[in-house]
Scaffold this motif. Structure first.
Motif, PDB file in Angstrom:
ATOM      1  N   VAL A 369       0.816  -1.202   0.000  1.00 15.48           N
ATOM      2  CA  VAL A 369       0.000   0.000   0.000  1.00 15.48           C
ATOM      3  C   VAL A 369       0.862   1.269   0.000  1.00 15.48           C
ATOM      4  CG1 VAL A 369      -0.193   0.207   2.513  1.00 15.48           C
ATOM      5  CG2 VAL A 369      -2.070   1.012   1.049  1.00 15.48           C
ATOM      6  N   ASP A 370       2.140   1.157   0.382  1.00 12.10           N
ATOM      7  CA  ASP A 370       3.029   2.325   0.434  1.00 12.10           C
ATOM      8  C   ASP A 370       3.847   2.489  -0.841  1.00 12.10           C
ATOM      9  OD1 ASP A 370       2.523   3.007   3.301  1.00 12.10           O
ATOM     10  OD2 ASP A 370       3.384   1.021   3.594  1.00 12.10           O
ATOM     11  N   VAL A 371       3.519   1.738  -1.882  1.00 11.92           N
ATOM     12  CA  VAL A 371       4.298   1.788  -3.118  1.00 11.92           C
ATOM     13  C   VAL A 371       3.602   2.690  -4.139  1.00 11.92           C
ATOM     14  CG1 VAL A 371       5.023   0.421  -5.114  1.00 11.92           C
ATOM     15  CG2 VAL A 371       5.448  -0.419  -2.800  1.00 11.92           C
ATOM     16  N   TYR A 372       4.401   3.524  -4.783  1.00  8.12           N
ATOM     17  CA  TYR A 372       3.931   4.411  -5.852  1.00  8.12           C
ATOM     18  C   TYR A 372       4.604   3.957  -7.146  1.00  8.12           C
ATOM     19  CZ  TYR A 372       2.760   8.788  -8.274  1.00  8.12           C
ATOM     20  OH  TYR A 372       2.262   9.736  -9.151  1.00  8.12           O
ATOM     21  N   PHE A 373       3.816   3.705  -8.188  1.00  9.22           N
ATOM     22  CA  PHE A 373       4.395   3.249  -9.450  1.00  9.22           C
ATOM     23  C   PHE A 373       3.818   4.044 -10.606  1.00  9.22           C
ATOM     24  CE2 PHE A 373       0.867   0.488  -8.254  1.00  9.22           C
ATOM     25  CZ  PHE A 373       0.038   0.548  -9.371  1.00  9.22           C
ATOM     26  N   THR A 374       4.510   3.997 -11.730  1.00  4.39           N
ATOM     27  CA  THR A 374       4.105   4.739 -12.922  1.00  4.39           C
ATOM     28  C   THR A 374       3.629   3.770 -14.000  1.00  4.39           C
ATOM     29  OG1 THR A 374       6.325   4.642 -13.906  1.00  4.39           O
ATOM     30  CG2 THR A 374       5.854   6.492 -12.410  1.00  4.39           C
ATOM     31  N   ALA A 375       3.032   4.321 -15.065  1.00  5.48           N
ATOM     32  CA  ALA A 375       2.583   3.497 -16.184  1.00  5.48           C
ATOM     33  C   ALA A 375       3.771   2.853 -16.889  1.00  5.48           C
ATOM     34  CB  ALA A 375       1.779   4.352 -17.165  1.00  5.48           C
ATOM     35  N   GLU A 376       4.918   3.552 -16.915  1.00  2.33           N
ATOM     36  CA  GLU A 376       6.120   2.986 -17.533  1.00  2.33           C
ATOM     37  C   GLU A 376       6.582   1.749 -16.779  1.00  2.33           C
ATOM     38  OE1 GLU A 376       5.458   6.927 -18.917  1.00  2.33           O
ATOM     39  OE2 GLU A 376       5.700   6.200 -16.854  1.00  2.33           O
ATOM     40  N   PHE A 377       6.434   1.758 -15.446  1.00  2.00           N
ATOM     41  CA  PHE A 377       6.828   0.573 -14.687  1.00  2.00           C
ATOM     42  C   PHE A 377       5.957  -0.625 -15.049  1.00  2.00           C
ATOM     43  CE2 PHE A 377       5.629  -2.189 -11.169  1.00  2.00           C
ATOM     44  CZ  PHE A 377       6.821  -2.875 -11.020  1.00  2.00           C
TER      45      PHE A 377
END
Length: 543
Positions: A369-377
């Motif tokens: 829940v503490d992870v932030y990711f992007t569309a590229e990832f």
């Protein structure tokens, strides 16, 4: 008459000089013989010459020590010479054997020429280097530290794990040879794509006009790693701006020219990712997570399913409300909520999330829940996991406590502005193995998580080791689009000693950079210095 007399005088002086030199030489020789003569048992030291006897023994011991030193040195040199002779003989034998293989036949058999044979031998050697390297298949490794991680790069930057005290987690290649190497690799990949051969699976009848040509601007990202005794492996990905197909090129430099391993087209347009998040409480963090999920997965990617495995009853209604609100506002219904009325166990939560999927094969992203990711990832996740062949273990960039990083500001900036790769803002979390992309069948085949592990930590390492001990390739690399947001950690007393140690270690690593922690430790000393400076300035102004 005067000339002969002068000659007699000179002759007499010369004679006396020679006699004096002879006497002096005799005296020196006598003293040397007396000094070097061995002492008999009955010839004790006489009164008044004790110092001379002591000096003699000292110099004798010194001479003996020097003699032993040179003997040892001579022995060592002889041994080294013998080793060099042996190595030279071995090299000579190998060279002779190679020359015999290349030498023309004299029994009537036609020989194609030394150059052609040398070329064939070189190609055979280079291909043997590829076969030995971990390029096409994984290698069985003894522990989680045995894998050689990749480092990722774009056309402008390199994202690296090993920084020391001078390098940065994200930086432009400073050394010219490094810049030239990466540009050569990108151009070599373009050459493979734009000029395919039969092995690439493209028809040669298609003319250049019918084929879509790629340029340096179409390069998306790449990974590289070096096996010191074999060579460097490069994984390159290209994509047109308006297309969904990626071109994947694998190159290998076996301490020589680059060699194409494979060239393939990767279609990820229909690749669904099941994002699985285990959760207990922490509804505010989940609301923030869903905001990122809405922006990246629903609005941009649109090929994601969300599975939330919730432990306990406290906060469950809030989680349901957040999910229903997002569904109403975005018309997104590709989510599953699994409720477990038991104590939180991350491994069990992810295992339940994987088994809750009932639509066959799927790519899973184990997330927190503490992870932030992007569309590229998400695309990197799709490109680096392949069923039955490889699993993806990206290295997360973990952010420090924003209250310390931005202590000189009134308040920390928004989360989106904190997502930078700098030494004082975060670090590559290379000791963490919790974030991973892998296919469901591979996860079930290796046996999933060890469900005996309770509480925090440990379950991800066990799963990681299972893959290392198997045949699948483990892709381990830092990725720029995956961040772990800082949150305060509490290490429970119920944890085992090993889990508690890991929790404390993670807590310490997460707080701040070395320099910021140093500023906190020496805060009183710094404040005292500032007070003295202010007092001195005021005193000079009054005076």
């Amino acid at each position: 008459m005067r000339m002969p007399r002068r000659g007699l005088v000179i002759q007499a002086r010369t004679r006396w000089l020679l006699v004096g030199l002879a006497l002096l030489f005799s005296l020196v020789l006598l003293m040397y013989l007396l000094e070097c003569a061995p002492q008999t048992d009955g010839n004790g030291s006489l009164p008044g010459v004790v110092g001379e006897s002591m000096g003699k023994e000292y110099y004798q011991a010194l001479l003996q020590e020097q003699e032993e030193h040179y003997q040892n040195r001579a022995t060592s040199l002889k041994r080294q010479i013998a080793q060099l002779k042996q190595e030279l003989q071995e090299m000579s034998d190998k060279l002779k054997s190679l020359q015999e293989k290349k030498s023309p036949k004299v029994n009537g058999v036609n020989y194609q020429g030394t150059k052609e044979q040398t070329s064939n031998d070189l190609l055979e050697f280079l291909h043997s280097q590829i076969d030995k390297a971990e390029v096409s298949v994984g290698a069985k490794l003894p522990s989680e530290y045995g894998v050689i991680p990749f480092e990722s790069f774009t056309s402008m930057k390199v994202f690296q794990l090993e920084m020391g005290l001078t390098r940065h987690p994200e930086e432009k290649p400073v050394r010219k040879d490094k810049r030239d190497e990466l540009m050569e690799v990108i151009e070599a990949g373009l050459e493979v794509i734009n000029n395919p051969d039969e092995e690439d699976g493209q028809d040669e009848d298609d003319g250049v006009g019918d084929r879509q040509l790629y340029s340096e601007n179409d390069f998306i990202e790449g990974y590289y790693r070096t096996e010191r005794d074999k060579g460097t492996q490069y994984e390159l990905f290209y994509k047109k701006m308006d297309g969904m197909e990626y071109r994947h090129v694998t190159l290998f430099r076996p301490f020589g020219p680059l060699m194409k391993v494979k060239s393939e087209t990767v279609d990820i347009s229909r690749s669904i990712i099941n994002v699985i998040v285990p959760l207990a409480g922490r509804t505010e963090a989940f609301a923030q997570f869903m905001q990122n999920f809405r922006d990246v997965c629903i609005h941009q990617d649109k090929r994601v399913h969300l599975t939330v495995v919730y432990f306990g009853q406290d906060g469950l209604s809030e989680v349901k409300s957040i999910l229903e609100s997002v569904a109403r506002e975005t018309d997104f219904h590709n989510y599953t909520l699994v409720s477990l009325n038991e104590e939180f166990n991350r491994g069990r939560g992810l295992d339940m999330g994987a088994r809750a999927w009932e639509k066959g094969e799927v790519l899973m992203f184990f997330c927190d829940v503490d992870v932030y990711f992007t569309a590229e990832f998400l695309n990197s996740c799709r490109l680096n996991a392949e069923p039955g062949k490889k699993v993806f273990y990206p290295v997360v960039f973990s952010l420090y406590n924003p209250a310390i990083v931005y202590a000189n500001q009134d308040m920390p900036p928004p989360v989106e502005q904190q997502l930078v790769h700098k030494k004082d803002s975060g670090f590559w979390r290379d000791f963490g193995f919790g974030m991973t992309c892998q296919y469901r069948t591979d996860f079930l085949t290796v046996g999933g998580f060890d469900l005996e592990v309770k509480g925090w930590g440990g379950e991800d390492v066990h799963l990681y080791r299972k893959y290392l001990h198997g045949e699948l390739m483990v892709v381990r690399t830092p990725v720029p689009g995956l961040f772990h947001l800082w949150h305060e950690k509490h290490c429970a007393d119920e944890l085992t000693p090993e889990q508690y140690r890991m929790c404390i270690q993670s807590k310490a690593m997460n707080e701040a950079s070395h320099s910021h922690l140093g500023m906190l430790v020496f805060r009183e000393e710094i404040e005292a210095h500032l007070r003295k400076q202010a007092y001195r300035t005021n005193s000079e102004a009054v005076g």
